[in-house]
Design a protein around this motif. Sequence first.
Motif, mmCIF file in Angstrom:
data_model
loop_
_atom_site.group_PDB
_atom_site.id
_atom_site.type_symbol
_atom_site.label_atom_id
_atom_site.label_comp_id
_atom_site.label_asym_id
_atom_site.label_seq_id
_atom_site.Cartn_x
_atom_site.Cartn_y
_atom_site.Cartn_z
ATOM 1 N N PRO A 137 0.810 -1.232 0.000
ATOM 2 C CA PRO A 137 0.000 0.000 0.000
ATOM 3 C C PRO A 137 0.842 1.281 0.000
ATOM 4 C CG PRO A 137 -0.886 -1.565 1.585
ATOM 5 C CD PRO A 137 0.439 -2.100 1.144
ATOM 6 N N GLU A 140 1.906 1.814 -3.525
ATOM 7 C CA GLU A 140 0.773 2.194 -4.366
ATOM 8 C C GLU A 140 0.581 3.713 -4.367
ATOM 9 O OE1 GLU A 140 -2.309 -0.192 -2.620
ATOM 10 O OE2 GLU A 140 -2.337 -1.541 -4.328
ATOM 11 N N LYS A 158 2.191 -6.944 -7.797
ATOM 12 C CA LYS A 158 1.142 -6.800 -6.786
ATOM 13 C C LYS A 158 -0.072 -7.646 -7.150
ATOM 14 C CE LYS A 158 -1.697 -3.466 -7.091
ATOM 15 N NZ LYS A 158 -2.396 -2.165 -7.181
ATOM 16 N N TYR A 159 -0.456 -7.605 -8.412
ATOM 17 C CA TYR A 159 -1.628 -8.360 -8.867
ATOM 18 C C TYR A 159 -1.445 -9.856 -8.639
ATOM 19 C CZ TYR A 159 -5.082 -10.458 -11.933
ATOM 20 O OH TYR A 159 -6.099 -11.231 -12.420
ATOM 21 N N TYR A 162 -1.452 -10.830 -4.823
ATOM 22 C CA TYR A 162 -2.789 -10.874 -4.225
ATOM 23 C C TYR A 162 -3.602 -12.046 -4.778
ATOM 24 C CZ TYR A 162 -2.413 -6.327 -1.877
ATOM 25 O OH TYR A 162 -2.054 -5.296 -1.044
ATOM 26 N N ASN A 169 -10.357 -9.403 -4.190
ATOM 27 C CA ASN A 169 -10.886 -8.035 -4.185
ATOM 28 C C ASN A 169 -9.789 -6.996 -4.398
ATOM 29 O OD1 ASN A 169 -9.882 -8.849 -1.600
ATOM 30 N ND2 ASN A 169 -10.785 -7.026 -0.697
ATOM 31 N N LYS A 170 -8.518 -7.391 -4.227
ATOM 32 C CA LYS A 170 -7.397 -6.475 -4.445
ATOM 33 C C LYS A 170 -6.697 -6.710 -5.782
ATOM 34 C CE LYS A 170 -6.424 -5.581 0.408
ATOM 35 N NZ LYS A 170 -5.382 -5.438 1.444
ATOM 36 N N CYS A 171 -7.199 -7.692 -6.522
ATOM 37 C CA CYS A 171 -6.580 -8.015 -7.812
ATOM 38 C C CYS A 171 -7.106 -7.067 -8.885
ATOM 39 C CB CYS A 171 -6.886 -9.458 -8.208
ATOM 40 S SG CYS A 171 -6.034 -10.665 -7.204
ATOM 41 N N SER A 371 -16.382 -12.653 -3.236
ATOM 42 C CA SER A 371 -15.001 -12.481 -3.689
ATOM 43 C C SER A 371 -14.281 -13.801 -3.921
ATOM 44 C CB SER A 371 -14.213 -11.658 -2.657
ATOM 45 O OG SER A 371 -14.186 -12.312 -1.403
#
Length: 416
Positions: A137, A140, A158-159, A162, A169-171, A371
């Motif tokens: 984060p 980001e 990051k993708y 996660y 939900n963070k992808c 999710s």
Amino acid sequence: MDYHVKRMSLFIKFKRMEIGISQRDFAKSIFVSRSLIDNIENGKLTSLNHHIDNIFECFGLDKSQYIDDDYDFIKRFYTVIHRVIYYDLDKNPQDIIDEFYFKGIENTYLYIYYQLLKTCLYSREYLNDEFLFKYIPLFENIIDQFDLLIQQFFQITKYIYYKEKGMFNKCVLNDKNVNFDMMNNDMKSYYYHAYALRYMYEGDFYKQFKYFNLANEYCLKMNNQKRLIALKIIECDIYEKLGDMNKVIDILYSNIKKIDEINFTSMKYVFISNLGIEYFKIKNYAYAIQCLKVSFLKNNDNLDLFYLILSHMLLDNKNEVKRLLNYQYQVECFNEIYYELIEWCSKAYQRPYTKKCQYILERIYKRYFASSSYDAKKLILNLLIDNYEHHEDYQRVNNYQKELIKLLESRINCEK
């Protein structure tokens, strides 16, 4: 503006966020306004000379150790990032990070690069969640200050991290900075791979199939054997969506041997775990247990443990279920949902239709269903339907059956 000021502004913003203080509290501690802190962090000042002493004192850093330039470090940093991108790690990630630790780095703008390198390496190897949940984060918020290569790489890293952790939900992938025409074949294979993963989890079969084929094409051009192996997980998902489970098992089984040949051990137990889960899906629980016992010893995560416990439950091996449940609080987290499903197993293996079991299933549905992956959704719905059929609550059975039909229809559309 002096580039030195830009770098220092970025360093100040990063350190403030890392320490965990607000702009308002930071401003109070160095006796300036919050708006001035905002201007400093966004590089809007031409000089920081009036404030730098107070800033470093607030951070507890020695300004005299601040290093203006070290292009050798930046060059080496990019070399390692390149190796991370192309699956070319021949050392333990921590050993690579330690090579970059030199006197004074914690007090320089290079500290940001150092922490970014750790973030990328840990994400690549799925290590140190506590560190990553803090630093992903942070980056980001500032990643747009780095050059395009780093922005793109961080986004994909990051993708994938996660995704592997099941935090769907963070992808999220941001396409705005992606320019395939500017990439070499290696980078294209990396990006097409990530996009195939993206659409696999978003449920867009046609784009998943398109980007899988493109990734496979460029991996073959570059003879990137490790990425070709990694792509097999997506290929398995394609054939599973097409209903060819035997093909899925054949792909997984045959590639476990190839993994040994190219010494890609980090993927070996991922494949064995997937093979066990595929055997579970076709109700070959004995084979599922054989595979999952091996992968669980290595992966030690709640995904393998859940399917191992459930396989034994379905074979009515209560003593083995009881033994395995002793591990439920000791395993790593693949996805939070599997902790809850293991809790359901702990109640259900002796008395599956109690109010407590029903409550746990409903809680899982409310917290995680939206999710979850296709397989997890199907499993949750089937457990709920079985529970309410036992209690003859046919209204709820009907509601969950409708959801299951919608889910299955989405898979049928893939086959068409």
